[in-house]
Design a protein around this motif. Structure first.
Motif, PDB file in Angstrom:
ATOM      1  N   LEU A   1       0.638 -10.063   8.618  1.00 47.69           N
ATOM      2  CA  LEU A   1       0.868 -10.058   7.173  1.00 47.69           C
ATOM      3  C   LEU A   1       2.313  -9.685   6.891  1.00 47.69           C
ATOM      4  O   LEU A   1       2.991  -9.073   7.719  1.00 47.69           O
ATOM      5  N   PRO A   2       2.837 -10.022   5.715  1.00 45.92           N
ATOM      6  CA  PRO A   2       4.237  -9.704   5.392  1.00 45.92           C
ATOM      7  C   PRO A   2       4.510  -8.202   5.464  1.00 45.92           C
ATOM      8  O   PRO A   2       3.662  -7.375   5.105  1.00 45.92           O
TER       9      PRO A   2
ATOM     10  N   SER B   1       1.699 -15.954  -6.717  1.00 44.32           N
ATOM     11  CA  SER B   1       1.902 -16.497  -5.378  1.00 44.32           C
ATOM     12  C   SER B   1       0.637 -16.328  -4.545  1.00 44.32           C
ATOM     13  O   SER B   1      -0.223 -15.503  -4.865  1.00 44.32           O
ATOM     14  N   GLN B   2       0.523 -17.060  -3.472  1.00 43.09           N
ATOM     15  CA  GLN B   2      -0.561 -16.895  -2.522  1.00 43.09           C
ATOM     16  C   GLN B   2      -0.238 -15.802  -1.493  1.00 43.09           C
ATOM     17  O   GLN B   2      -1.097 -15.434  -0.695  1.00 43.09           O
ATOM     18  N   GLU B   3       0.961 -15.299  -1.512  1.00 45.38           N
ATOM     19  CA  GLU B   3       1.370 -14.287  -0.525  1.00 45.38           C
ATOM     20  C   GLU B   3       0.665 -12.963  -0.797  1.00 45.38           C
ATOM     21  O   GLU B   3       0.572 -12.523  -1.949  1.00 45.38           O
ATOM     22  N   PRO B   4       0.147 -12.299   0.244  1.00 46.78           N
ATOM     23  CA  PRO B   4      -0.517 -11.008   0.043  1.00 46.78           C
ATOM     24  C   PRO B   4       0.422  -9.973  -0.566  1.00 46.78           C
ATOM     25  O   PRO B   4       1.603  -9.886  -0.193  1.00 46.78           O
TER      26      PRO B   4
ATOM     27  N   THR C   1      -2.763 -14.643  -7.475  1.00 46.78           N
ATOM     28  CA  THR C   1      -2.555 -16.096  -7.495  1.00 46.78           C
ATOM     29  C   THR C   1      -1.805 -16.579  -8.727  1.00 46.78           C
ATOM     30  O   THR C   1      -1.330 -17.721  -8.759  1.00 46.78           O
TER      31      THR C   1
ATOM     32  N   HIS D   1      -6.964  -8.159   2.343  1.00 49.42           N
ATOM     33  CA  HIS D   1      -5.639  -8.331   1.737  1.00 49.42           C
ATOM     34  C   HIS D   1      -5.772  -9.178   0.474  1.00 49.42           C
ATOM     35  O   HIS D   1      -6.634 -10.055   0.374  1.00 49.42           O
TER      36      HIS D   1
ATOM     37  N   THR E   1       6.239  -6.509   3.601  1.00 52.44           N
ATOM     38  CA  THR E   1       6.283  -5.918   2.255  1.00 52.44           C
ATOM     39  C   THR E   1       4.904  -5.571   1.712  1.00 52.44           C
ATOM     40  O   THR E   1       4.794  -4.945   0.652  1.00 52.44           O
ATOM     41  N   THR E   2       3.837  -5.948   2.420  1.00 48.14           N
ATOM     42  CA  THR E   2       2.479  -5.705   1.930  1.00 48.14           C
ATOM     43  C   THR E   2       2.212  -4.212   1.793  1.00 48.14           C
ATOM     44  O   THR E   2       2.406  -3.440   2.732  1.00 48.14           O
TER      45      THR E   2
ATOM     46  N   SER F   1      -3.999 -11.318  -2.845  1.00 47.85           N
ATOM     47  CA  SER F   1      -2.905 -12.080  -3.439  1.00 47.85           C
ATOM     48  C   SER F   1      -3.115 -12.167  -4.947  1.00 47.85           C
ATOM     49  O   SER F   1      -4.250 -12.280  -5.422  1.00 47.85           O
TER      50      SER F   1
END
Length: 471
Positions: free
Chosen positions: A180-181, A136-139, A133, A129, A183-184, A131
């Motif tokens: 994981l989110p 964001s750090q979110e995948p 950066t 996965h 939305t990924t 991100s």
């Protein structure tokens, strides 16, 4: 091969599809750097794309050891002197790769790639996965290999002595992905038509949230029920898979050069029938069903371009040259590329000249044809079955389960190679499939093996259903 460009925030994902195999590989880039994921053996496509973006490929990630094609990881690693990353739990040492495991990270430009071990399809399966950066750090995206597809999950039959265990591993791996989110964005390693799973939707990306809601396998929340489902699936294991596993352990680092199939000299063409009779060469006829059935070189195996990747590995051997029979030289490029992706590199040339029956027995011994019968004729035969006649159904199990014809024997097309001797050469077989394409492959192989009483159900199931729709 085609490319799909998708802009995701400040990074770019370019996908490459290997038709026939329905395999998907990717180049992901950001801030002048790139990573290639699950590359094919013909690596020039990734080098060209990187050059067009003016980015440098910094690494390669293999999501698992592939069984259906030669990975380009070793070649890219050697060409560019970059690391190749592979899951830590490989069945055999991956000599050209570095092992990675859960929570290992790789930086590529502004991208942070995080590894997640997801065993089940294979023990070394990983997902990656990513991100951005800079935001964001979110995948943002996840490359799921053969763990999660669009509307399907990976097959788990590669470890017959541990089948319950590995099916359970895949269940646990899917639960790990679900953290994981939603939305990924999901980029799998195969699309619809792949041998690595059935029931894939005809889309090549999705999201985790969408799959959680709509993927039939992921809807199963009970682990035991999931395992039971996987154990009851029917998948086919082509003989060439073992060869691919060896190539993908030690690596095969030679890049495929531009395909140049030289025309064979006339003297070699004249000598071919003797070579075929002595089983020294393999003739692969990629022309149309109509052309092949009307007349072909005796001993040829019919495999149209669209089915070479699916069935070539069942019928072709590695220790004998493959000579392509075609209408024009331009047809050989795609055929040769598909063969080379599966490790068939002994491709000395092509033939465009097909002998025509003349009444001269010396010439006609080297010419063959295959009769085709209409749906109406098959219906008449079924009303009053001739002695020693059967329909030979070469479709997959799930197709036969949906619709089976009377007076038929089922033998999956790929299994003809090892089980043709179980058939009775005194029986007349009418080969049958969904459209007539696979039926023609089957008939060509039976003729190659000495069966003389063979014909093809023209149009097969499609023609049969049209006949009954109009009656």
């Amino acid at each position: 091969m085609y490319k799909l460009n998708v802009e995701v925030m400040l990074m770019r994902v370019v996908s490459f599809k290997a038709n026939g195999l329905a395999q998907l590989s990717y180049l992901i880039s950001s801030a002048g750097e790139a990573c290639v994921i699950d590359p094919q053996r013909d690596i020039d496509q990734y080098l060209r794309e990187a050059a067009s973006q003016n980015v440098s490929i910094r690494c390669v990630i293999e999501t698992h050891r592939n069984e259906d094609f030669i990975s380009g990881g070793a070649a890219l690693g050697e060409d560019l002197d970059i690391p190749v990353y592979h899951g830590i739990n490989a069945d055999a040492k991956i000599e050209y790769a570095q092992s990675v495991q859960t929570n290992d990270t790789i930086s590529v430009g502004d991208l942070l790639i995080t590894i997640l071990e997801t065993p089940g399809h294979t023990k070394d399966s990983i997902c990656a996965h990513v991100s951005d950066t800079s935001v964001s750090q979110e995948p943002v995206v996840v490359f799921t290999g053969d763990t999660l597809f669009v509307n399907e999950v990976g097959r788990t039959d590669f470890y017959p002595d541990e089948k319950e265990q590995v099916a359970g591993m895949l269940f646990d791996s899917l639960q790990a992905l679900s953290d994981l989110p939603d939305t990924t964005i999901v980029y799998p390693a195969h699309g619809a038509g792949s041998v690595c799973g059935s029931g894939m939707a005809a889309r090549e990306f999705t999201t985790l949230g969408y799959e959680k809601r709509h993927n039939p396998a992921w809807q199963i929340k009970d682990k035991d029920a999931f395992i039971e489902k996987k154990l009851n699936e029917t998948h086919y294991y082509a003989p060439y898979f073992e060869q691919m596993e060896k190539f993908n352990s030690v690596g095969q680092s030679k890049r495929i050069a531009p395909i140049a199939m030289p025309r064979l000299p006339q003297s070699e063409i004249a000598a071919l029938p003797e070579q075929i009779q002595q089983n020294e060469v393999q003739l692969l006829d990629i022309r149309t069903v109509d052309a092949f059935c009307a007349g072909h070189r005796a001993g040829s195996i019919f495999l149209p371009n669209g089915l070479i990747s699916a069935y070539g590995g069942w019928f072709l051997q590695y220790d004998k040259p493959v000579i392509i029979v075609c209408d024009s030289p331009s047809q050989t490029d795609d055929a040769a590329l598909q063969l080379q992706r599966m490790g068939y590199s002994w491709l000395p040339g092509y033939i465009t000249e097909i002998p025509v029956a003349t009444g001269n027995s010396r010439v006609d011994d080297h010419v063959d044809s295959i009769p085709r019968v209409s749906a109406q004729m098959v219906a008449e035969r079924l009303d009053d079955p001739p002695e020693n006649w059967l329909i030979l159904d070469v479709r997959k199990h799930e197709e036969v389960d949906e619709k089976k014809l009377p007076h038929s024997k089922h033998l999956y097309l790929g299994h003809l190679f090892s089980k043709y001797s179980d058939l009775n050469s005194n029986v007349r077989y009418t080969c049958f499939c969904g459209s007539g394409m696979r039926a023609t492959i089957a008939a060509s192989y039976l003729k190659n093996r000495g069966f003389s009483n063979v014909d093809v159900f023209q149009g097969s199931l499609a023609a049969w259903e049209r006949l009954h729709a109009s009656s």
